[in-house]
Design an enzyme around this catalytic site. Structure first.
Site, PDB file in Angstrom:
ATOM      1  N   ARG A 171       6.325   3.264   1.378  1.00 22.11           N
ATOM      2  CA  ARG A 171       5.381   3.060   2.467  1.00 22.11           C
ATOM      3  C   ARG A 171       5.938   1.934   3.343  1.00 22.11           C
ATOM      4  O   ARG A 171       6.653   1.060   2.852  1.00 22.11           O
ATOM      5  CB  ARG A 171       4.011   2.683   1.929  1.00 22.11           C
ATOM      6  CG  ARG A 171       3.374   3.734   1.022  1.00 22.11           C
ATOM      7  CD  ARG A 171       2.091   3.210   0.414  1.00 22.11           C
ATOM      8  NE  ARG A 171       1.423   4.206  -0.419  1.00 22.11           N
ATOM      9  CZ  ARG A 171       1.653   4.382  -1.726  1.00 22.11           C
ATOM     10  NH1 ARG A 171       2.538   3.620  -2.352  1.00 22.11           N
ATOM     11  NH2 ARG A 171       1.002   5.320  -2.401  1.00 22.11           N
ATOM     12  N   HIS A 282       6.514   6.687   9.097  1.00 23.94           N
ATOM     13  CA  HIS A 282       5.944   6.996   7.783  1.00 23.94           C
ATOM     14  C   HIS A 282       6.477   8.317   7.233  1.00 23.94           C
ATOM     15  O   HIS A 282       6.466   8.532   6.011  1.00 23.94           O
ATOM     16  CB  HIS A 282       4.416   7.044   7.866  1.00 23.94           C
ATOM     17  CG  HIS A 282       3.747   7.269   6.548  1.00 23.94           C
ATOM     18  ND1 HIS A 282       3.693   6.299   5.570  1.00 23.94           N
ATOM     19  CD2 HIS A 282       3.128   8.358   6.035  1.00 23.94           C
ATOM     20  CE1 HIS A 282       3.059   6.776   4.510  1.00 23.94           C
ATOM     21  NE2 HIS A 282       2.705   8.022   4.770  1.00 23.94           N
ATOM     22  N   ARG A 285       8.988   8.472   4.304  1.00 21.49           N
ATOM     23  CA  ARG A 285       8.529   8.517   2.915  1.00 21.49           C
ATOM     24  C   ARG A 285       8.481   9.959   2.414  1.00 21.49           C
ATOM     25  O   ARG A 285       8.965  10.257   1.319  1.00 21.49           O
ATOM     26  CB  ARG A 285       7.153   7.856   2.816  1.00 21.49           C
ATOM     27  CG  ARG A 285       6.494   7.919   1.445  1.00 21.49           C
ATOM     28  CD  ARG A 285       5.287   6.971   1.453  1.00 21.49           C
ATOM     29  NE  ARG A 285       4.329   7.267   0.410  1.00 21.49           N
ATOM     30  CZ  ARG A 285       4.429   6.865  -0.842  1.00 21.49           C
ATOM     31  NH1 ARG A 285       5.494   6.158  -1.228  1.00 21.49           N
ATOM     32  NH2 ARG A 285       3.489   7.139  -1.731  1.00 21.49           N
ATOM     33  N   HIS A 308       2.529   7.582  -7.128  1.00 24.57           N
ATOM     34  CA  HIS A 308       1.314   8.381  -7.186  1.00 24.57           C
ATOM     35  C   HIS A 308       1.023   8.731  -8.643  1.00 24.57           C
ATOM     36  O   HIS A 308       1.560   9.684  -9.185  1.00 24.57           O
ATOM     37  CB  HIS A 308       1.482   9.679  -6.402  1.00 24.57           C
ATOM     38  CG  HIS A 308       1.395   9.494  -4.926  1.00 24.57           C
ATOM     39  ND1 HIS A 308       1.591  10.516  -4.039  1.00 24.57           N
ATOM     40  CD2 HIS A 308       1.128   8.401  -4.172  1.00 24.57           C
ATOM     41  CE1 HIS A 308       1.455  10.066  -2.802  1.00 24.57           C
ATOM     42  NE2 HIS A 308       1.178   8.784  -2.860  1.00 24.57           N
ATOM     43  N   TYR A 317       5.253   6.255 -17.909  1.00 21.06           N
ATOM     44  CA  TYR A 317       6.216   7.233 -17.426  1.00 21.06           C
ATOM     45  C   TYR A 317       7.444   6.568 -16.840  1.00 21.06           C
ATOM     46  O   TYR A 317       8.554   7.057 -16.979  1.00 21.06           O
ATOM     47  CB  TYR A 317       5.547   8.127 -16.376  1.00 21.06           C
ATOM     48  CG  TYR A 317       6.395   9.308 -15.992  1.00 21.06           C
ATOM     49  CD1 TYR A 317       7.092   9.317 -14.793  1.00 21.06           C
ATOM     50  CD2 TYR A 317       6.532  10.393 -16.848  1.00 21.06           C
ATOM     51  CE1 TYR A 317       7.878  10.394 -14.445  1.00 21.06           C
ATOM     52  CE2 TYR A 317       7.320  11.467 -16.508  1.00 21.06           C
ATOM     53  CZ  TYR A 317       7.980  11.461 -15.307  1.00 21.06           C
ATOM     54  OH  TYR A 317       8.773  12.526 -14.971  1.00 21.06           O
TER      55      TYR A 317
END
Length: 357
Positions: A171, A282, A285, A308, A317
Site C-alpha cells: 500500500r 495504488h 499493489r 490479507h 503462515y
C-alpha cells in the site's frame, strides 16, 4: 412515560396495544430514548469508540460531516424511518460517487446498529439491499517495462519507491512508512511495521498498520539493489530514518506521491498510450499481486504477501512460507531480467550518481 400524541383515540389505542406487545417480547423502547439528534449520537459514538485507529476515526469524521450529517444530522433517532434513509441514499446518488455513497451508508448503518444495541431505537432503518456494497471497476495492471518506465520519470530521490511498491505489493502508506531499520538487504526483505497517511485536514499521521497487515516481504534481488542504492544516496544512517522523503526530510504521503505519479504517467503515456487508462499508483499493489500469481504463487501466498489474513493465521503462515516467499521473489527477478534488465541497471546507476554520499 408518554407514547406521544395522536390525532384520534383509535390511533392512540393502536399505539398502546403495539407498545404492550413489544414490551411483552422485550422489544419495547420508550419513545423518549430516541429523542436524541443523530448529530449528537453520531459524534458521541465516534468520540468514544474504543478501537478505531486515528486514520479510521478521521475518515469517519470526514464521511459524517460531508455525506451524512448535512442531510440527517438534525433528525431524531426515533424519527429516522426506512423511507428517510432511502430518500437520503437517493440524494447521495445524484451528488457523489457510488463508492462514497456506499461508505456513507455503511457508516450510518453501523451507528444505528449501535443505537439498537443501546435501546435507543427498536430496529435499524437501514434496509436497502446492497446499499453498502462497493461496485468498483476492475483496475488496470502495469507490465514490468511500464513499472520501470514510470519509475524513471519520478524524482531521483523517489525513483525506487515505484518498483518497491509494485514488486512488494505494498500500500502507498506502507511504502511511505518504511524506515532504514525495516530494510534487510542480506535477506532481500522489508518489514512492514507502520503506515503513513495524510488526514483530510492535512495532518500527517503515522500509525501501526492493522495487525494482519504487519508482515515481512521478500523483494526480487534487482529491486533490493535499487533500494540499497537509494539508501546510500538519499537516506540518513539512523535506524529510524525515513526511507522515502520529501526534500526537507519528512516522509512522503499519498497526496505527494499522487502528484508525482500523474506527471510520470503523463510523460510515459506519450510513448505508451495504454497508460492513458488511468493507472493509479495504488494499482502497483495489484500489479505486484498479479505478477506473483503469474509466477505460481498460491492464493494463500498472495494473501500473505499482500497482508490479507487474520492476525493468528498471518503470523503462523508467514513463518511457514518464508522460503516460498523468497522463491516467488526470485522468480519475479527472473521476469524483471527478461522484461526490463537494462532499465533496472540504468536506474540504479542514476540514483548513485545523483544522491548524497
Amino acid at each position: 412515560m408518554s407514547l406521544g400524541t395522536f390525532p384520534t383515540k383509535a390511533d392512540a389505542n393502536v399505539a398502546l396495544v403495539s407498545a404492550a406487545a413489544d414490551a411483552q417480547r422485550g422489544a419495547f423502547v420508550p419513545p423518549d430514548r430516541g429523542r436524541v439528534e443523530l448529530r449528537t449520537y453520531a459524534n458521541e459514538w465516534l468520540e468514544h469508540h474504543p478501537t478505531l485507529s486515528t486514520g479510521t476515526r478521521d475518515l469517519y469524521r470526514f464521511v459524517l460531516d460531508k455525506h451524512v450529517l448535512p442531510h440527517l444530522g438534525d433528525a431524531h433517532l426515533g424519527d429516522i424511518e426506512p423511507a428517510t434513509v432511502e430518500q437520503w441514499f437517493a440524494t447521495l446518488g445524484r451528488t457523489t460517487t457510488t463508492l462514497q455513497r456506499a461508505k456513507a451508508y455503511r457508516l450510518l448503518r453501523t451507528i444505528l446498529n449501535h443505537a439498537v444495541k443501546n435501546s435507543r431505537v427498536i430496529r435499524n432503518p437501514c434496509m436497502i439491499d446492497g446499499g453498502g456494497k462497493e461496485s468498483s471497476p476492475e483496475r488496470p495492471v502495469a507490465t514490468i517495462p511500464q513499472v520501470f518506465a514510470l519509475a524513471a520519470q519520478f524524482r531521483e530521490r523517489l525513483t525506487a519507491i515505484v518498483p518497491v511498491t509494485a514488486f512488494g505489493a505494498l500500500r502507498v502508506g506502507e511504502a511511505a512508512g518504511l524506515q532504514r531499520a525495516d530494510i534487510d538487504p542480506l535477506g532481500n526483505r522489508i518489514h512492514i511495521r507502520r503506515k503513513v497517511k495524510r488526514a483530510h485536514d492535512r495532518r500527517l499521521l503515522v500509525e501501526d498498520p492493522k495487525s494482519d497487515s504487519k508482515r515481512t516481504v521478500t523483494l526480487p534481488p534487482q529491486v533490493m539493489g535499487l533500494l540499497e542504492a537509494h539508501l546510500d544516496a538519499w537516506t540518513d544512517t539512523a535506524p529510524d530514518a525515513w526511507v522515502f522523503t520529501r526534500p526537507h526530510g519528512t516522509p512522503v504521503d499519498h497526496m505527494y506521491i499522487g502528484r508525482l505519479w500523474r506527471k510520470a504517467r503523463s510523460a510515459v503515456a506519450d510513448d505508451d498510450p495504454t497508460l492513458r487508462a488511468k493507472l493509479h499508483f495504488h494499482d502497483l499493489r495489484g500489479t505486484g499481486a498479479t505478477l506473483a500469481a503469474s509466477q505460481g504463487a498460491s492464493l494463500k501466498e498472495v494473501m500473505a504477501r499482500l497482508g490479507h489474513s487474520t492476525t493468528v493465521a498471518a503470523l503462523r503462515y508467514q513463518h511457514a512460507t518464508a522460503d516460498r516467499d523468497a522463491t516467488i521473489a526470485h522468480l519475479l527477478g527472473q521476469a524483471i531480467d527478461q522484461a526490463a534488465g537494462a532499465t533496472v541497471t540504468d536506474l540504479g546507476a542514476a540514483s548513485q550518481r545523483s544522491g548524497k554520499r
